[in-house]
Design a protein around this motif. Structure first.
Motif, PDB file in Angstrom:
ATOM      1  N   LYS A   1       0.743  -1.254  -0.508  1.00  0.00           N
ATOM      2  CA  LYS A   1       0.252  -0.173   0.248  1.00  0.00           C
ATOM      3  C   LYS A   1       1.329   1.424  -0.414  1.00  0.00           C
ATOM      4  CE  LYS A   1      -1.955   1.195   4.071  1.00  0.00           C
ATOM      5  NZ  LYS A   1      -1.391   2.990   3.986  1.00  0.00           N
TER       6      LYS A   1
ATOM      7  N   ARG B   1      -4.361   9.728   2.896  1.00  0.00           N
ATOM      8  CA  ARG B   1      -2.754  10.260   3.661  1.00  0.00           C
ATOM      9  C   ARG B   1      -2.455  10.286   2.607  1.00  0.00           C
ATOM     10  NH1 ARG B   1      -2.433  13.104   8.119  1.00  0.00           N
ATOM     11  NH2 ARG B   1      -0.397  13.811   7.992  1.00  0.00           N
TER      12      ARG B   1
ATOM     13  N   GLN C   1      -1.029  14.132  17.174  1.00  0.00           N
ATOM     14  CA  GLN C   1      -0.862  14.847  15.562  1.00  0.00           C
ATOM     15  C   GLN C   1      -0.330  14.586  15.083  1.00  0.00           C
ATOM     16  OE1 GLN C   1      -0.675  18.366  15.649  1.00  0.00           O
ATOM     17  NE2 GLN C   1      -1.983  19.029  17.701  1.00  0.00           N
TER      18      GLN C   1
ATOM     19  N   VAL D   1      12.790  11.927  10.953  1.00  0.00           N
ATOM     20  CA  VAL D   1      12.921  10.433  10.057  1.00  0.00           C
ATOM     21  C   VAL D   1      11.386  10.617   9.624  1.00  0.00           C
ATOM     22  CG1 VAL D   1      13.363   8.238   9.180  1.00  0.00           C
ATOM     23  CG2 VAL D   1      14.769   9.888  11.203  1.00  0.00           C
ATOM     24  N   SER D   2      10.759  11.464   8.371  1.00  0.00           N
ATOM     25  CA  SER D   2       9.547  11.017   7.461  1.00  0.00           C
ATOM     26  C   SER D   2       9.525  10.317   6.752  1.00  0.00           C
ATOM     27  CB  SER D   2       9.047  12.520   7.620  1.00  0.00           C
ATOM     28  OG  SER D   2       8.106  12.753   6.927  1.00  0.00           O
TER      29      SER D   2
ATOM     30  N   ARG E   1      -0.212   6.168  19.614  1.00  0.00           N
ATOM     31  CA  ARG E   1      -1.478   4.702  18.612  1.00  0.00           C
ATOM     32  C   ARG E   1      -1.270   3.423  19.252  1.00  0.00           C
ATOM     33  NH1 ARG E   1       1.026   3.164  13.356  1.00  0.00           N
ATOM     34  NH2 ARG E   1      -0.589   1.692  12.880  1.00  0.00           N
TER      35      ARG E   1
HETATM   36  N1  EPU Z   1       6.492  14.256  11.402  1.00  0.00           N
HETATM   37  C1  EPU Z   1       6.615  15.653  11.774  1.00  0.00           C
HETATM   38  N2  EPU Z   1       6.376  16.192  11.067  1.00  0.00           N
HETATM   39  C2  EPU Z   1       6.641  15.930   9.439  1.00  0.00           C
HETATM   40  C3  EPU Z   1       6.015  14.592   8.914  1.00  0.00           C
HETATM   41  C4  EPU Z   1       5.891  13.806   9.964  1.00  0.00           C
HETATM   42  O1  EPU Z   1       6.582  16.163  12.466  1.00  0.00           O
HETATM   43  O2  EPU Z   1       6.035  16.866   8.353  1.00  0.00           O
HETATM   44  C5  EPU Z   1       6.613  13.195  12.660  1.00  0.00           C
HETATM   45  C6  EPU Z   1       5.619  12.453  13.126  1.00  0.00           C
HETATM   46  O3  EPU Z   1       4.643  13.263  13.917  1.00  0.00           O
HETATM   47  C7  EPU Z   1       5.456  10.925  12.954  1.00  0.00           C
HETATM   48  C8  EPU Z   1       7.044  10.986  12.802  1.00  0.00           C
HETATM   49  O4  EPU Z   1       7.171  12.008  12.280  1.00  0.00           O
HETATM   50  O5  EPU Z   1       5.931  11.253  14.367  1.00  0.00           O
HETATM   51  C9  EPU Z   1       6.750   9.449  11.294  1.00  0.00           C
HETATM   52  O6  EPU Z   1       5.643  10.404  10.461  1.00  0.00           O
HETATM   53  P1  EPU Z   1       6.119  10.155   8.368  1.00  0.00           P
HETATM   54  O7  EPU Z   1       6.069  11.084   8.070  1.00  0.00           O
HETATM   55  O8  EPU Z   1       6.877   9.255   8.474  1.00  0.00           O
HETATM   56  O9  EPU Z   1       4.428   9.289   8.133  1.00  0.00           O
HETATM   57  P2  EPU Z   1       3.892   9.408   7.126  1.00  0.00           P
HETATM   58  O10 EPU Z   1       4.933   9.166   5.677  1.00  0.00           O
HETATM   59  O11 EPU Z   1       2.413  10.250   7.584  1.00  0.00           O
HETATM   60  C10 EPU Z   1       3.865   6.924   6.669  1.00  0.00           C
HETATM   61  C11 EPU Z   1       2.841   5.974   6.040  1.00  0.00           C
HETATM   62  C12 EPU Z   1       2.293   5.356   8.090  1.00  0.00           C
HETATM   63  C13 EPU Z   1       3.225   4.756   8.719  1.00  0.00           C
HETATM   64  C14 EPU Z   1       4.480   5.522   9.127  1.00  0.00           C
HETATM   65  C15 EPU Z   1       5.899   5.544   9.723  1.00  0.00           C
HETATM   66  C16 EPU Z   1       1.375   5.943   4.159  1.00  0.00           C
HETATM   67  C17 EPU Z   1       0.242   6.819   3.857  1.00  0.00           C
HETATM   68  N3  EPU Z   1       1.348   6.067   5.708  1.00  0.00           N
HETATM   69  O12 EPU Z   1       2.736   7.934   7.641  1.00  0.00           O
HETATM   70  O13 EPU Z   1       1.195   4.278   7.790  1.00  0.00           O
HETATM   71  O14 EPU Z   1       2.873   4.283   9.488  1.00  0.00           O
HETATM   72  O15 EPU Z   1       4.891   6.257   7.145  1.00  0.00           O
HETATM   73  O16 EPU Z   1       5.973   4.726   9.248  1.00  0.00           O
HETATM   74  O17 EPU Z   1       2.839   6.128   4.017  1.00  0.00           O
HETATM   75  C18 EPU Z   1      -0.045   2.624   7.808  1.00  0.00           C
HETATM   76  O18 EPU Z   1       0.603   1.998   6.710  1.00  0.00           O
HETATM   77  O19 EPU Z   1      -1.818   1.981   8.516  1.00  0.00           O
HETATM   78  C19 EPU Z   1       0.154   3.310   8.512  1.00  0.00           C
HETATM   79  C20 EPU Z   1      -0.213   3.807   9.012  1.00  0.00           C
END
Ligand code: EPU
Length: 428
Positions: free
Chosen positions: A22, A93, A121, A163-164, A332
């Motif tokens: 996904k 997302r 958040q 790390v995002s 979480r």
């Molecule tokens: N964060 C920031 N600032 C940002 C972006 C992220 O502070 O601009 C923080 C977040 O708050 C979090 C951390 O960085 O504490 C990691 O967030 P990340 O950006 O890696 O998450 P995401 O890209 O929004 C994706 C997956 C999630 C998965 C996370 C972590 C997608 C669509 N979603 O989310 O997947 O939990 O990476 O691996 O790819 C799922 O599939 O069930 C799901 C929720």
């Protein structure tokens, strides 16, 4: 209301085939916005988030043709920048990848702020910072991400404060057609980032270092359509590995990349489960009793946060006290109250769940509070004595392909059923 009904207590035996990932399908689908001509994307998981992404692309003017249930042909030559429907984009997302892709192609974007699972958040400051470094003027207002630039972005160095996954992907999307070189430091290393980079490179991009924490993107003048197959979903695979162990059965989880599953495999072995790795499959069984362990979720290659709820179910079945520490999201643990309904003994401190095994799970009426939380209550239901009824299963269907059919084929007593909820009483 549609519910999943499970009569638990049946060990799972047989083979489950894992579908495409996904979390790389979504950036690859929105990444086609950057590409001229036809792209054929194979091994897409037929899940609601993928259908939603295709529907958004269509609404933007893309030609989208399903060639079979997991293969789509997409041509985005005539899409209109800023036309992603607000209501559709705000419910997922992955829609924020439209921002990076539109910026890369048009030098501007207008897209709804994304939705997705509720973990507290979910800021996008690192995405905004990356876009600004590349020369965009970004405003997040009235529920939209808006950004403008002089027309073409300019390569730059971007250091990520956290790390995002999403921000790393969005900066890659914005940078592939930019003028000059972009370097992302402290980048996320998830396999889906490598998958996106492989897709874009196959289309003619020049991205090096994906899978490490320094990614270098040399802007190119254009990308051309290709045929590309999405990698297997490591979270779907991990979910079925845990289901095998939780039911005391033996499952071959096929069509996987075992390397991507190492952190899950390591914890299963530590708990006393047996995991046999083959080239493209893993075989998992778990002779009881399972041993308690401590787990901390972290960015890849650490233990994935998206396996926190499923793993917590297994910790409940271990003989002793385990800890699940969440290292990625603020909140979480909303699933814990559902597991408690089924008999779990778990205390949550802000980012740690203390899990006292060994829980004899009992069937109950519970909810999927988010996608992976939904997978966790499915696993608990499979391991439980009696009947479990799971509501709000749309969360599960966003991310798991045919979960009911796949589990039934390996011996689970599970079905989807329309259940009429009794009318709410107004008497308090
Ligand atoms: N964060 C920031 N600032 C940002 C972006 C992220 O502070 O601009 C923080 C977040 O708050 C979090 C951390 O960085 O504490 C990691 O967030 P990340 O950006 O890696 O998450 P995401 O890209 O929004 C994706 C997956 C999630 C998965 C996370 C972590 C997608 C669509 N979603 O989310 O997947 O939990 O990476 O691996 O790819 C799922 O599939 O069930 C799901 C929720």
């Amino acid at each position: 209301m549609e519910k999943i009904i499970i009569n638990g207590g049946k060990p799972l035996y047989g083979t489950i085939e894992v579908g495409g990932m996904k979390n790389s399908s979504l950036p690859i689908l929105f990444g086609t916005i950057l590409v001229s001509g036809d792209c054929v994307i194979e091994n897409l998981p037929p899940i609601d988030d993928v259908f939603a992404a295709l529907s958004i692309l269509k609404a933007m003017g893309a030609k989208v043709r399903m060639l079979d249930s997991t293969t789509v042909e997409i041509n985005t030559d005539n899409i209109v920048c800023g036309s992603a429907p607000y209501e559709q984009a705000r419910h997922m997302r992955g829609s924020y990848y439209i921002a990076g892709a539109e910026l890369g192609r048009f030098g501007r974007t207008h897209v709804a702020l994304p939705g997705g699972c509720d973990f507290g958040q979910r800021p996008i400051d690192q995405h905004v910072k990356g876009f600004e470094k590349l020369g965009a003027d970004v405003h997040v207002e009235n529920g939209y991400i808006n950004a403008e630039s002089s027309g073409v972005l300019t390569g730059a160095s971007v250091y990520m404060d956290v790390v995002s996954v999403g921000a790393t992907i969005n900066i890659i999307l914005a940078a592939v057609l930019a003028d000059g070189v972009t370097v992302i430091d402290n980048a996320a290393r998830e396999p889906h980032i490598v998958d996106l980079a492989n897709f874009l490179n196959a289309c003619g991009a020049d991205i090096a270092g994906a899978g490490t924490d320094v990614i270098r993107i040399k802007g190119v003048s254009g990308l051309k359509g290709v045929n590309y197959g999405v990698i297997p979903d490591m979270i779907e695979a991990g979910t079925y590995m845990i289901a095998a162990a939780a039911t005391g059965g033996k499952l071959t989880v096929a069509n996987v990349i075992p390397k991507h599953l190492e952190s899950v495999t390591a914890k299963l072995l530590e708990m006393g489960a047996v995991v046999e790795e083959n080239d493209t499959s893993v075989v998992v069984s778990a002779p009881y009793p399972l041993k308690p362990v401590n787990v901390k979720t972290q960015p890849y290659p650490g233990f994935p946060t998206d396996m926190n709820p499923q793993m917590c179910v297994l910790l409940c079945l271990a003989d002793g006290v385990s800890m699940m520490r969440e290292g990625v999201w603020d909140n979480r643990f909303r699933y814990v109250k559902e597991l408690v309904r089924m008999g779990a003994d778990i205390t949550v401190e802000p980012k740690v769940a203390i899990v006292r095994g060994k829980t004899p799970f009992k069937g109950a009426s519970v909810k999927a509070v988010d996608l992976r939380a939904g997978a966790a209550v499915v696993i608990a239901g499979l391991a439980a004595e009696g009947t479990t009824e799971i509501g709000d299963i749309y969360h599960i269907e966003r991310g798991y392909e045919n979960i009911v059919e796949k589990l039934r084929a390996v011996g689970a007593d599970i079905e989807k059923r329309i259940v009429n909820e009794p009318a709410q009483s107004n008497v308090i």
